[in-house]
Design a protein around this motif. Structure first.
Motif, PDB file in Angstrom:
ATOM      1  N   VAL A 181      30.185 -16.497  -4.174  1.00  0.00           N
ATOM      2  CA  VAL A 181      30.376 -17.429  -3.029  1.00  0.00           C
ATOM      3  C   VAL A 181      31.656 -18.374  -3.370  1.00  0.00           C
ATOM      4  O   VAL A 181      31.577 -19.018  -4.223  1.00  0.00           O
ATOM      5  N   HIS A 182      32.271 -18.436  -2.341  1.00  0.00           N
ATOM      6  CA  HIS A 182      33.486 -19.338  -2.220  1.00  0.00           C
ATOM      7  C   HIS A 182      33.420 -20.609  -1.051  1.00  0.00           C
ATOM      8  O   HIS A 182      32.734 -20.168  -0.214  1.00  0.00           O
ATOM      9  N   MET A 183      33.652 -21.640  -1.720  1.00  0.00           N
ATOM     10  CA  MET A 183      33.602 -22.911  -0.805  1.00  0.00           C
ATOM     11  C   MET A 183      34.760 -23.488  -0.508  1.00  0.00           C
ATOM     12  O   MET A 183      35.534 -23.873  -1.285  1.00  0.00           O
ATOM     13  N   ASP A 184      35.024 -23.697   0.817  1.00  0.00           N
ATOM     14  CA  ASP A 184      36.363 -24.344   1.365  1.00  0.00           C
ATOM     15  C   ASP A 184      35.727 -25.768   1.613  1.00  0.00           C
ATOM     16  O   ASP A 184      35.216 -25.918   2.631  1.00  0.00           O
ATOM     17  N   GLY A 185      36.599 -26.338   0.412  1.00  0.00           N
ATOM     18  CA  GLY A 185      35.911 -27.864   0.443  1.00  0.00           C
ATOM     19  C   GLY A 185      37.261 -28.737   0.807  1.00  0.00           C
ATOM     20  O   GLY A 185      37.406 -29.803   0.328  1.00  0.00           O
ATOM     21  N   ALA A 186      37.771 -28.497   2.183  1.00  0.00           N
ATOM     22  CA  ALA A 186      38.840 -29.562   2.598  1.00  0.00           C
ATOM     23  C   ALA A 186      38.285 -30.789   2.735  1.00  0.00           C
ATOM     24  O   ALA A 186      39.138 -31.743   2.579  1.00  0.00           O
ATOM     25  N   ARG A 187      37.097 -30.945   3.241  1.00  0.00           N
ATOM     26  CA  ARG A 187      36.472 -32.216   3.376  1.00  0.00           C
ATOM     27  C   ARG A 187      35.259 -32.354   2.534  1.00  0.00           C
ATOM     28  O   ARG A 187      34.218 -32.790   3.218  1.00  0.00           O
ATOM     29  N   PHE A 188      35.335 -31.860   1.372  1.00  0.00           N
ATOM     30  CA  PHE A 188      34.290 -31.918   0.454  1.00  0.00           C
ATOM     31  C   PHE A 188      33.767 -33.353   0.047  1.00  0.00           C
ATOM     32  O   PHE A 188      32.580 -33.513   0.080  1.00  0.00           O
ATOM     33  N   ALA A 189      34.874 -34.038   0.092  1.00  0.00           N
ATOM     34  CA  ALA A 189      34.482 -35.601  -0.246  1.00  0.00           C
ATOM     35  C   ALA A 189      33.655 -36.116   0.953  1.00  0.00           C
ATOM     36  O   ALA A 189      32.760 -36.886   0.721  1.00  0.00           O
ATOM     37  N   ASN A 190      33.911 -35.846   2.081  1.00  0.00           N
ATOM     38  CA  ASN A 190      33.245 -36.438   3.187  1.00  0.00           C
ATOM     39  C   ASN A 190      31.821 -35.950   3.123  1.00  0.00           C
ATOM     40  O   ASN A 190      30.578 -36.592   3.509  1.00  0.00           O
ATOM     41  N   ALA A 191      31.615 -34.672   2.929  1.00  0.00           N
ATOM     42  CA  ALA A 191      30.426 -34.054   2.539  1.00  0.00           C
ATOM     43  C   ALA A 191      29.474 -34.679   1.591  1.00  0.00           C
ATOM     44  O   ALA A 191      28.141 -34.950   1.724  1.00  0.00           O
ATOM     45  N   VAL A 192      29.726 -34.909   0.395  1.00  0.00           N
ATOM     46  CA  VAL A 192      29.319 -35.607  -0.603  1.00  0.00           C
ATOM     47  C   VAL A 192      28.986 -37.097  -0.464  1.00  0.00           C
ATOM     48  O   VAL A 192      27.833 -37.310  -0.375  1.00  0.00           O
ATOM     49  N   ALA A 193      29.791 -37.518   0.295  1.00  0.00           N
ATOM     50  CA  ALA A 193      29.676 -38.997   0.725  1.00  0.00           C
ATOM     51  C   ALA A 193      28.488 -39.403   1.919  1.00  0.00           C
ATOM     52  O   ALA A 193      27.571 -40.040   1.538  1.00  0.00           O
ATOM     53  N   ALA A 194      28.469 -38.299   2.627  1.00  0.00           N
ATOM     54  CA  ALA A 194      27.460 -38.192   3.637  1.00  0.00           C
ATOM     55  C   ALA A 194      25.941 -37.712   3.337  1.00  0.00           C
ATOM     56  O   ALA A 194      25.057 -38.327   3.646  1.00  0.00           O
ATOM     57  N   LEU A 195      25.853 -36.759   2.412  1.00  0.00           N
ATOM     58  CA  LEU A 195      24.647 -36.258   1.871  1.00  0.00           C
ATOM     59  C   LEU A 195      24.169 -37.203   0.692  1.00  0.00           C
ATOM     60  O   LEU A 195      23.090 -37.174   0.361  1.00  0.00           O
ATOM     61  N   GLY A 196      25.169 -37.846   0.074  1.00  0.00           N
ATOM     62  CA  GLY A 196      24.311 -38.727  -1.251  1.00  0.00           C
ATOM     63  C   GLY A 196      24.194 -37.913  -2.337  1.00  0.00           C
ATOM     64  O   GLY A 196      22.786 -38.106  -3.030  1.00  0.00           O
ATOM     65  N   VAL A 197      24.506 -36.811  -2.530  1.00  0.00           N
ATOM     66  CA  VAL A 197      24.289 -35.842  -3.514  1.00  0.00           C
ATOM     67  C   VAL A 197      25.436 -35.811  -4.597  1.00  0.00           C
ATOM     68  O   VAL A 197      26.439 -36.151  -4.352  1.00  0.00           O
ATOM     69  N   ALA A 198      24.697 -35.366  -5.891  1.00  0.00           N
ATOM     70  CA  ALA A 198      25.811 -35.061  -6.846  1.00  0.00           C
ATOM     71  C   ALA A 198      26.552 -33.810  -6.595  1.00  0.00           C
ATOM     72  O   ALA A 198      26.024 -33.040  -5.904  1.00  0.00           O
ATOM     73  N   PRO A 199      27.984 -33.988  -6.600  1.00  0.00           N
ATOM     74  CA  PRO A 199      28.711 -32.619  -6.608  1.00  0.00           C
ATOM     75  C   PRO A 199      28.112 -31.354  -6.892  1.00  0.00           C
ATOM     76  O   PRO A 199      28.393 -30.348  -6.360  1.00  0.00           O
ATOM     77  N   ALA A 200      27.507 -31.242  -8.042  1.00  0.00           N
ATOM     78  CA  ALA A 200      27.076 -30.103  -8.644  1.00  0.00           C
ATOM     79  C   ALA A 200      25.796 -29.769  -8.032  1.00  0.00           C
ATOM     80  O   ALA A 200      25.868 -28.344  -7.871  1.00  0.00           O
ATOM     81  N   ASP A 201      25.315 -30.639  -7.010  1.00  0.00           N
ATOM     82  CA  ASP A 201      23.884 -29.950  -6.568  1.00  0.00           C
ATOM     83  C   ASP A 201      24.272 -29.187  -5.237  1.00  0.00           C
ATOM     84  O   ASP A 201      23.492 -28.295  -4.860  1.00  0.00           O
ATOM     85  N   ILE A 202      25.567 -29.415  -4.689  1.00  0.00           N
ATOM     86  CA  ILE A 202      25.998 -28.394  -3.434  1.00  0.00           C
ATOM     87  C   ILE A 202      26.880 -27.446  -3.837  1.00  0.00           C
ATOM     88  O   ILE A 202      27.749 -27.181  -2.952  1.00  0.00           O
ATOM     89  N   THR A 203      27.263 -27.327  -5.194  1.00  0.00           N
ATOM     90  CA  THR A 203      28.401 -26.373  -5.573  1.00  0.00           C
ATOM     91  C   THR A 203      27.721 -25.414  -6.467  1.00  0.00           C
ATOM     92  O   THR A 203      26.846 -24.609  -6.202  1.00  0.00           O
ATOM     93  N   TRP A 204      27.790 -25.457  -7.910  1.00  0.00           N
ATOM     94  CA  TRP A 204      27.485 -24.566  -8.821  1.00  0.00           C
ATOM     95  C   TRP A 204      26.115 -24.336  -9.018  1.00  0.00           C
ATOM     96  O   TRP A 204      25.236 -23.219  -9.032  1.00  0.00           O
ATOM     97  N   ARG A 205      25.161 -25.561  -8.923  1.00  0.00           N
ATOM     98  CA  ARG A 205      23.929 -25.453  -8.883  1.00  0.00           C
ATOM     99  C   ARG A 205      23.163 -24.843  -7.712  1.00  0.00           C
ATOM    100  O   ARG A 205      21.926 -24.186  -7.982  1.00  0.00           O
ATOM    101  N   ALA A 206      23.876 -24.731  -6.685  1.00  0.00           N
ATOM    102  CA  ALA A 206      23.408 -24.039  -5.534  1.00  0.00           C
ATOM    103  C   ALA A 206      23.925 -22.666  -5.321  1.00  0.00           C
ATOM    104  O   ALA A 206      23.596 -21.910  -4.315  1.00  0.00           O
ATOM    105  N   GLY A 207      24.749 -22.245  -6.445  1.00  0.00           N
ATOM    106  CA  GLY A 207      25.158 -20.864  -6.466  1.00  0.00           C
ATOM    107  C   GLY A 207      26.605 -20.809  -6.106  1.00  0.00           C
ATOM    108  O   GLY A 207      27.019 -19.481  -5.964  1.00  0.00           O
TER     109      GLY A 207
END
Length: 355
Positions: A181-207
């Motif tokens: 699984v690859h993630m294009d995170g061009a706007r990853f910062a916006n996603a983390v800020a909006a979701l209010g989660v730890a970066p790990a929670d929506i990356t490696w911890r989620a697979g």
């Protein structure tokens, strides 16, 4: 002649810019770090202290002993990362709105020596586990490219966000069938800020196996980070960077601004501001007669259905925005977008619609 004009505190040029978060300048923190890096001599090709510190800071951020590489732009990041995950006879599953499919000029196929992109169904830009499974199991014969990677965009090209559960569901299907699984995170910062989660929670911890962490849209002058959460996947990636012309000789100029962004939550503060400006715009647009919001505003993009005549009038006033991404008119907000710019755009949009 343009009828839009900046207020005394606005800078002509970016005041009218809602085409992309790429159009904003360098944020002050990144600029200061860039200037500070320009002192004396430093080792080349990433062997400098700033690069080593930046890699460590990213590892701390993701709570993972990851392998980190810095490259010049997002197309290179996505393309060579995907190429490292699959062979030429294999395939990458993506949505038909993904940048790798629509905006990277065949670079993923080029750098992988021909790996095919296979489109899967999506909902508002987001792949689904069921759709991914359908593509994986569509054919298994030797005459068809074998799916090997799933790529997700966070936030998506349509401004929507994958929740942790959605990422985990897709990752589980991928893992069960031997895909990465690859993630294009061009706007990853916006996603983390909006979701209010730890970066790990929506990356490696989620697979997620590999993340292309966007820096340019976040406020950096240039540069993206490729993060391999499994170090084994990045064992020889330095050679791929060099071959692709992505190994900067003066790497400190790419890496030092990252240190500033990842200190004291600067990256999230700027991303949160961009998101807030998009929500302000969305709320005000919703009250304009004749303007129809096409998609939910979840990060820093606002998609609006406008009559062609209104689009023409807005552009004649000097406003810049795209009309070929996600349908309708897309307005992107950045760290530099101001409330005054948003409010002025809304007034002119109302005028363009005859209000």
């Amino acid at each position: 002649m343009s009828t839009a004009s900046p207020t005394p505190n606005e800078q002509p040029g970016h005041f009218l810019q809602f085409a992309s978060d790429n159009t904003s300048g360098i944020c002050p923190e990144a600029m200061q770090a860039l200037v500070a890096a320009d002192l004396g001599f430093a080792a080349s090709y990433g062997n400098d202290h700033a690069t080593q510190q930046a890699c460590d800071r990213i590892r701390e951020l993701f709570e993972a002993d990851a392998e980190v590489f810095f490259v010049f732009n997002g197309t290179a990041a996505n393309s060579i990362a995907l190429a490292s995950l699959c062979q030429s006879y294999q395939a990458v599953i993506c949505s038909d709105t993904a940048h790798v499919e629509t905006d990277e000029c065949g670079a993923p196929e080029f750098f992988s020596n021909g790996s095919k992109l296979l489109s899967a169904p999506h909902r508002q830009g987001k792949l689904t586990s069921a759709g991914v499974l359908e593509v994986i199991t569509r054919r298994t014969d030797v005459h068809y490219p074998r799916p090997k990677v799933v790529t997700l965009t966070q936030s998506t090209e349509m401004g929507t966000l994958y929740q942790k559960g959605e990422i985990s569901g897709i990752s589980r299907v991928a893992q069960e069938h031997g895909l990465k699984v690859h993630m294009d995170g061009a706007r990853f910062a916006n996603a983390v800020a909006a979701l209010g989660v730890a970066p790990a929670d929506i990356t490696w911890r989620a697979g997620v196996d590999v993340l292309c962490f966007g820096g340019t849209k976040m406020g950096l002058p240039i540069g993206e980070a490729i993060v391999f959460f499994d170090r084994r996947l990045g064992e020889e990636f330095a050679y791929r960077c060099k071959q692709a012309g992505q190994l900067a000789s003066k790497m400190r100029y790419l890496s030092a601004p990252w240190l500033a962004m990842l200190t004291d939550g600067v990256w999230l503060r700027h991303a949160g501001h961009a998101n807030a400006m998009a929500h302000r715009l969305s709320e005000k647009v919703a009250a304009i007669a004749g303007a129809e919001l096409l998609l939910p505003t979840e990060a820093n993009g606002v998609f609006v259905n406008l009559p062609e005549a209104a689009i023409t009038r807005l552009k004649a006033m000097g406003w810049t925005f795209y009309t070929f991404i996600g349908g309708g008119a897309r307005f992107m907000c950045s760290w530099a977008t101001t409330e005054a710019a948003v409010d002025h755009l809304v007034r002119d949009m109302d005028r363009a619609l005859g209000g």
